[in-house]
Design a protein around this motif. Structure first.
Motif, PDB file in Angstrom:
ATOM      1  N   VAL A 252       1.065  -1.204  -0.058  1.00 61.90           N
ATOM      2  CA  VAL A 252       0.037  -0.186  -0.040  1.00 61.90           C
ATOM      3  C   VAL A 252       0.905   1.225   0.076  1.00 61.90           C
ATOM      4  O   VAL A 252       2.128   1.244   0.707  1.00 61.90           O
ATOM      5  N   GLY A 253       0.326   2.250  -0.703  1.00 61.70           N
ATOM      6  CA  GLY A 253       1.246   3.495  -0.727  1.00 61.70           C
ATOM      7  C   GLY A 253       0.399   4.795  -1.537  1.00 61.70           C
ATOM      8  O   GLY A 253      -0.476   4.369  -2.171  1.00 61.70           O
ATOM      9  N   MET A 254       0.859   5.818  -1.272  1.00 61.49           N
ATOM     10  CA  MET A 254       0.207   6.988  -1.761  1.00 61.49           C
ATOM     11  C   MET A 254       1.269   8.060  -2.327  1.00 61.49           C
ATOM     12  O   MET A 254       2.433   8.296  -1.783  1.00 61.49           O
ATOM     13  N   LEU A 255       1.086   8.720  -3.337  1.00 62.83           N
ATOM     14  CA  LEU A 255       1.688   9.708  -4.082  1.00 62.83           C
ATOM     15  C   LEU A 255       1.059  10.960  -3.801  1.00 62.83           C
ATOM     16  O   LEU A 255      -0.239  10.926  -4.416  1.00 62.83           O
ATOM     17  N   PRO A 256       1.462  12.136  -3.233  1.00 67.17           N
ATOM     18  CA  PRO A 256       0.873  13.454  -3.072  1.00 67.17           C
ATOM     19  C   PRO A 256       0.268  13.830  -4.402  1.00 67.17           C
ATOM     20  O   PRO A 256      -0.965  14.215  -4.695  1.00 67.17           O
ATOM     21  N   SER A 257       1.307  13.806  -5.502  1.00 65.48           N
ATOM     22  CA  SER A 257       1.054  14.436  -6.886  1.00 65.48           C
ATOM     23  C   SER A 257       1.606  13.969  -7.770  1.00 65.48           C
ATOM     24  O   SER A 257       3.102  13.935  -7.495  1.00 65.48           O
ATOM     25  N   LEU A 258       1.362  13.710  -8.968  1.00 66.54           N
ATOM     26  CA  LEU A 258       2.369  13.000 -10.117  1.00 66.54           C
ATOM     27  C   LEU A 258       3.271  14.116 -10.596  1.00 66.54           C
ATOM     28  O   LEU A 258       4.393  13.735 -10.867  1.00 66.54           O
ATOM     29  N   LEU A 259       2.455  15.285 -10.596  1.00 69.03           N
ATOM     30  CA  LEU A 259       3.284  16.536 -11.121  1.00 69.03           C
ATOM     31  C   LEU A 259       4.405  16.816  -9.728  1.00 69.03           C
ATOM     32  O   LEU A 259       4.172  16.910  -8.551  1.00 69.03           O
ATOM     33  N   PRO A 260       5.682  17.349 -10.073  1.00 75.21           N
ATOM     34  CA  PRO A 260       6.479  17.707  -9.213  1.00 75.21           C
ATOM     35  C   PRO A 260       5.988  18.933  -8.403  1.00 75.21           C
ATOM     36  O   PRO A 260       5.631  19.870  -9.035  1.00 75.21           O
ATOM     37  N   SER A 261       6.368  19.096  -7.253  1.00 80.97           N
ATOM     38  CA  SER A 261       5.913  20.122  -6.468  1.00 80.97           C
ATOM     39  C   SER A 261       6.798  20.496  -5.169  1.00 80.97           C
ATOM     40  O   SER A 261       7.417  19.526  -4.752  1.00 80.97           O
ATOM     41  N   HIS A 262       6.858  21.793  -4.903  1.00 81.81           N
ATOM     42  CA  HIS A 262       7.826  21.888  -3.714  1.00 81.81           C
ATOM     43  C   HIS A 262       6.978  21.494  -2.404  1.00 81.81           C
ATOM     44  O   HIS A 262       5.799  21.388  -2.365  1.00 81.81           O
ATOM     45  N   PHE A 263       7.746  21.302  -1.243  1.00 75.07           N
ATOM     46  CA  PHE A 263       7.216  20.475  -0.163  1.00 75.07           C
ATOM     47  C   PHE A 263       6.075  21.295   0.553  1.00 75.07           C
ATOM     48  O   PHE A 263       4.955  20.674   0.887  1.00 75.07           O
ATOM     49  N   LEU A 264       6.220  22.608   0.469  1.00 71.24           N
ATOM     50  CA  LEU A 264       5.186  23.379   1.115  1.00 71.24           C
ATOM     51  C   LEU A 264       3.943  23.562   0.161  1.00 71.24           C
ATOM     52  O   LEU A 264       2.746  24.016   0.823  1.00 71.24           O
ATOM     53  N   ASN A 265       3.952  23.046  -1.000  1.00 75.69           N
ATOM     54  CA  ASN A 265       2.712  23.050  -1.888  1.00 75.69           C
ATOM     55  C   ASN A 265       2.118  21.433  -2.019  1.00 75.69           C
ATOM     56  O   ASN A 265       1.228  21.434  -2.774  1.00 75.69           O
ATOM     57  N   THR A 266       2.693  20.583  -1.227  1.00 81.62           N
ATOM     58  CA  THR A 266       2.254  19.235  -1.376  1.00 81.62           C
ATOM     59  C   THR A 266       0.836  19.142  -0.740  1.00 81.62           C
ATOM     60  O   THR A 266       0.449  19.716   0.292  1.00 81.62           O
ATOM     61  N   PRO A 267      -0.088  18.876  -1.726  1.00 81.07           N
ATOM     62  CA  PRO A 267      -1.593  18.669  -1.365  1.00 81.07           C
ATOM     63  C   PRO A 267      -1.829  17.628  -0.524  1.00 81.07           C
ATOM     64  O   PRO A 267      -1.126  16.532  -0.172  1.00 81.07           O
TER      65      PRO A 267
END
Length: 229
Positions: free
Chosen positions: A81-96
């Protein structure tokens, strides 16, 4: 954020194991998907499938899982089991999404499920644990910092446990694949490097006995060699 990796591993890995005559336990949060996967595996292989509904983004699920596994002899554990915040690269503070949910899903789940099952494997003197990490665990990945770090934990934890328990007849292996076409990766187009889920699972199961760590397929091993030399 939603756990995505479970969908391809729960079906394809369990299908391959069931084809070898093993009964299967599936654990995930969506009961309808679990039942659909269980029905197909049972119909295809004739093996029995037990389902347990649990949300791995939560912390208070393991007593219930332990109770429902009571009396079962678990010979193989796949922590997938696992999850990815976003497939698009993003800065840590913008992690959804919620950071704690990712930590529970990607890290806590591996530790707690291993703890539940490993002690029984130790008493029997045999067992196999496969932990699914990621190629992003092999070095820091800026713009995927949280996901990369969570998978690096899985990689380090697995390799340390392998040393601790290999003399007791237990194989603990971590897989560090690169691109696989799954719901989490928005069904990337496949090619010589990007594998279908079915292709990757079939090939990775051939490498179970080779050691504590593998990318799971030859094409991804070559990527690692090119990255480090």
């Amino acid at each position: 954020m939603e756990p995505k990796e479970a969908s391809f591993w729960s079906f394809y890995a369990c299908l391959q194991l069931a084809k070898h005559g093993l009964n299967v336990v599936l654990i995930s949060r969506t009961l309808e998907k679990l039942q659909a996967i269980a029905d197909e595996i049972e119909w295809t292989t004739g093996s029995h499938v037990k389902i347990i509904q649990a949300d791995f983004t939560k912390e208070d699920i393991y007593d219930d899982i332990k109770e429902k596994l009571e009396g079962l002899e678990i010979g193989i554990l796949v922590n997938n089991v696992g999850m990815l915040p976003s497939l698009l690269p993003s800065h840590f503070l913008n992690t959804p999404g919620e950071i704690q949910s990712l930590i529970h899903c990607n890290i806590t789940s591996v530790v707690k499920m291993t703890q539940l099952v490993l002690k029984h494997m130790e008493s029997r003197g045999k067992g196999l644990i496969l932990n699914i990490s990621s190629g992003t665990a092999l070095c820091p990945w800026p713009l995927y910092a949280l996901y990369s770090a969570s998978k690096a934990f899985v990689c380090t934890f697995s390799k340390a446990l392998h040393v601790e328990y290999r003399a007791k007849g237990i194989i603990i292996q971590v897989l560090t694949p690169y691109a696989v076409s799954t719901p989490m990766t928005k069904y990337l187009n496949t090619n010589m490097v990007t594998k279908t889920a079915d292709e990757f699972v079939k090939e990775s199961l051939k490498y179970v006995m080779i050691g504590a760590e593998t990318c799971g397929c030859l094409a991804h091993e070559i990527l690692v060699i090119n990255d480090f030399f």
